[in-house]
Design a protein around this motif. Structure first.
Motif, mmCIF file in Angstrom:
data_model
loop_
_atom_site.group_PDB
_atom_site.id
_atom_site.type_symbol
_atom_site.label_atom_id
_atom_site.label_comp_id
_atom_site.label_asym_id
_atom_site.label_seq_id
_atom_site.Cartn_x
_atom_site.Cartn_y
_atom_site.Cartn_z
ATOM 1 N N TYR A 29 -10.899 4.669 3.481
ATOM 2 C CA TYR A 29 -9.454 4.689 3.270
ATOM 3 C C TYR A 29 -8.902 3.270 3.356
ATOM 4 O O TYR A 29 -9.444 2.416 4.064
ATOM 5 C CB TYR A 29 -8.751 5.551 4.330
ATOM 6 C CG TYR A 29 -8.758 7.032 4.019
ATOM 7 C CD1 TYR A 29 -7.757 7.607 3.240
ATOM 8 C CD2 TYR A 29 -9.781 7.844 4.495
ATOM 9 C CE1 TYR A 29 -7.775 8.965 2.948
ATOM 10 C CE2 TYR A 29 -9.809 9.202 4.212
ATOM 11 C CZ TYR A 29 -8.792 9.755 3.435
ATOM 12 O OH TYR A 29 -8.807 11.090 3.146
ATOM 13 N N ASN A 48 0.801 -1.221 0.000
ATOM 14 C CA ASN A 48 0.000 0.000 0.000
ATOM 15 C C ASN A 48 0.837 1.276 0.000
ATOM 16 O O ASN A 48 0.359 2.330 -0.396
ATOM 17 C CB ASN A 48 -0.921 0.002 1.227
ATOM 18 C CG ASN A 48 -1.995 1.055 1.157
ATOM 19 O OD1 ASN A 48 -2.938 0.926 0.398
ATOM 20 N ND2 ASN A 48 -1.848 2.114 1.944
ATOM 21 N N THR A 71 1.493 5.721 3.134
ATOM 22 C CA THR A 71 0.337 6.529 3.496
ATOM 23 C C THR A 71 -0.965 5.814 3.144
ATOM 24 O O THR A 71 -1.003 4.960 2.266
ATOM 25 C CB THR A 71 0.366 7.884 2.744
ATOM 26 O OG1 THR A 71 0.378 7.651 1.331
ATOM 27 C CG2 THR A 71 1.600 8.676 3.139
ATOM 28 N N ALA A 72 -2.019 6.196 3.865
ATOM 29 C CA ALA A 72 -3.341 5.631 3.587
ATOM 30 C C ALA A 72 -3.862 6.137 2.244
ATOM 31 O O ALA A 72 -3.665 7.297 1.889
ATOM 32 C CB ALA A 72 -4.311 6.019 4.697
ATOM 33 N N ASN A 120 -2.925 0.534 10.218
ATOM 34 C CA ASN A 120 -3.780 0.698 11.401
ATOM 35 C C ASN A 120 -5.014 -0.201 11.402
ATOM 36 O O ASN A 120 -5.535 -0.515 12.474
ATOM 37 C CB ASN A 120 -4.233 2.159 11.510
ATOM 38 C CG ASN A 120 -3.072 3.102 11.759
ATOM 39 O OD1 ASN A 120 -2.378 2.987 12.759
ATOM 40 N ND2 ASN A 120 -2.848 4.037 10.842
ATOM 41 N N ASP A 164 -5.883 1.628 4.873
ATOM 42 C CA ASP A 164 -4.841 1.975 5.845
ATOM 43 C C ASP A 164 -4.357 0.714 6.560
ATOM 44 O O ASP A 164 -4.699 0.470 7.722
ATOM 45 C CB ASP A 164 -5.397 2.982 6.848
ATOM 46 C CG ASP A 164 -4.319 3.540 7.774
ATOM 47 O OD1 ASP A 164 -3.128 3.251 7.534
ATOM 48 O OD2 ASP A 164 -4.665 4.250 8.733
#
Length: 324
Positions: A244, A149, A152-153, A249, A246
């Motif tokens: 998003y 990814n 960054t988100a 997280n 992410d």
């Protein structure tokens, strides 16, 4: 006389554990009622439709992961890789959205199934301890997801994914209906299918099941694949609702949340039993506990301590019930 004394001694533990069975089955439901009443008295908006939606946004992904976890625990295993699968799912989705949302969702769920097949193969064929096999995947999958990814988100703009967290029918989000459908499917599998009966038998005694001719390795592989796919479904819902991708997280501590929901719902860690409705109740109970503490401005550190105490009590009660 000796036989009488022996018999009396054998009966004492059973008598002391008579309370464990009913408590393991019904305490979580009583707890849900108490928490609902307490919160309704403390807050006039607690029973509102808006608050119900908020609670469902948080509880449904945990419930879906917990359903897969219940199957794994039913075979006396554990799956710590579910959080990593959620992270991987959120990384896969934006990579393939250009090919169509349903292609991206299918590939994300397929990726979860592949992860489950890897951990299941380690457990079933390589005879690696479940906690070791899935712990290694938990760490590795999140690292892989972050690499895929980027640092960054990434935003998700597809309306189909975003709508999963929005109002569906009768004011409830679409993900609530997805969760209810999966509960029905897993309950049917456990209670009405050969796979359900066999995985309970394996959890009760794997050696005896093998000698009885049951395909123990195939059963173990199947439950980890199902667990991985359900974790991927939860990952799709989380990414869609959050808008998003992410992976750094998403999915953090979901393995602990799922295990807690399963254990509080009355499924023993020793295997041999699966309580699907109890898992639903355990998820609701823990969500209500969290909501109650947040409503009263209890710090997160105290919340974690309270949840740890609840887990210890649930494990003790489940063990006493199993030893009746």
């Amino acid at each position: 006389m000796t036989a009488t004394l022996t018999s009396t001694k054998a009966e004492q533990p059973v008598g002391r554990r008579r309370w464990a069975g009913p408590v393991a089955k019904y305490a979580v439901y009583a707890g849900i009622v108490v928490l609902i009443v307490v919160n309704a008295v403390m807050s006039s908006t607690f029973l509102s439709l808006d608050n119900l939606r908020v609670q469902l946004y948080q509880a449904v992904p945990v419930l879906i992961v917990a359903l897969g976890m219940a199957l794994v625990i039913g075979t006396e295993g554990i799956d710590l890789s579910v959080g990593g699968v959620i992270a991987l799912t959120s990384a896969v989705l934006p990579l393939y959205l250009g090919y169509g949302v349903w292609v991206a969702i299918a590939l994300a769920i397929l990726a979860g199934g592949v992860c489950g097949a890897i951990s299941g193969s380690l457990v079933a064929f390589a005879r690696v301890q479940p906690i070791v096999a899935t712990l290694s995947l938990m760490i590795g999958l999140r690292g892989l997801a972050v690499i895929m990814n980027g640092a960054t988100a990434k935003p998700i703009n597809d309306s189909t994914l975003l709508n999963l967290g929005l109002t569906g029918w009768f004011g409830l989000p679409q993900m609530a209906y997805i969760g209810a459908g999966l509960v029905a499917v897993i309950a049917f599998v456990v209670r009405r299918t050969t796979l359900g009966r066999n995985l309970v038998a394996v959890g009760d005694n794997a050696s005896a099941s093998f000698l009885a001719g049951l395909p123990v390795r195939r059963i173990l592989l199947s439950v980890y694949v199902i667990s991985g796919m359900l974790a991927a479904v939860a990952g799709v819902l989380i990414a869609g609702h959050g808008a998003y991708a992410d992976p750094a997280n998403y999915g953090l501590n979901y393995e602990l949340l799922a295990i807690t929901a399963v254990v509080v719902g009355g499924t023993p860690l020793s295997g041999g039993q699966i309580r699907v409705i109890g898992t639903v109740a355990g998820t609701i109970f823990m969500q209500l506990v969290s909501a109650t503490l947040i409503q009263n401005n209890v710090k997160n550190s105290y919340e974690q301590m309270i949840e740890a105490v609840i887990i210890c009590i649930a494990v003790f009660i489940a063990r006493e019930s199993a030893n009746r």
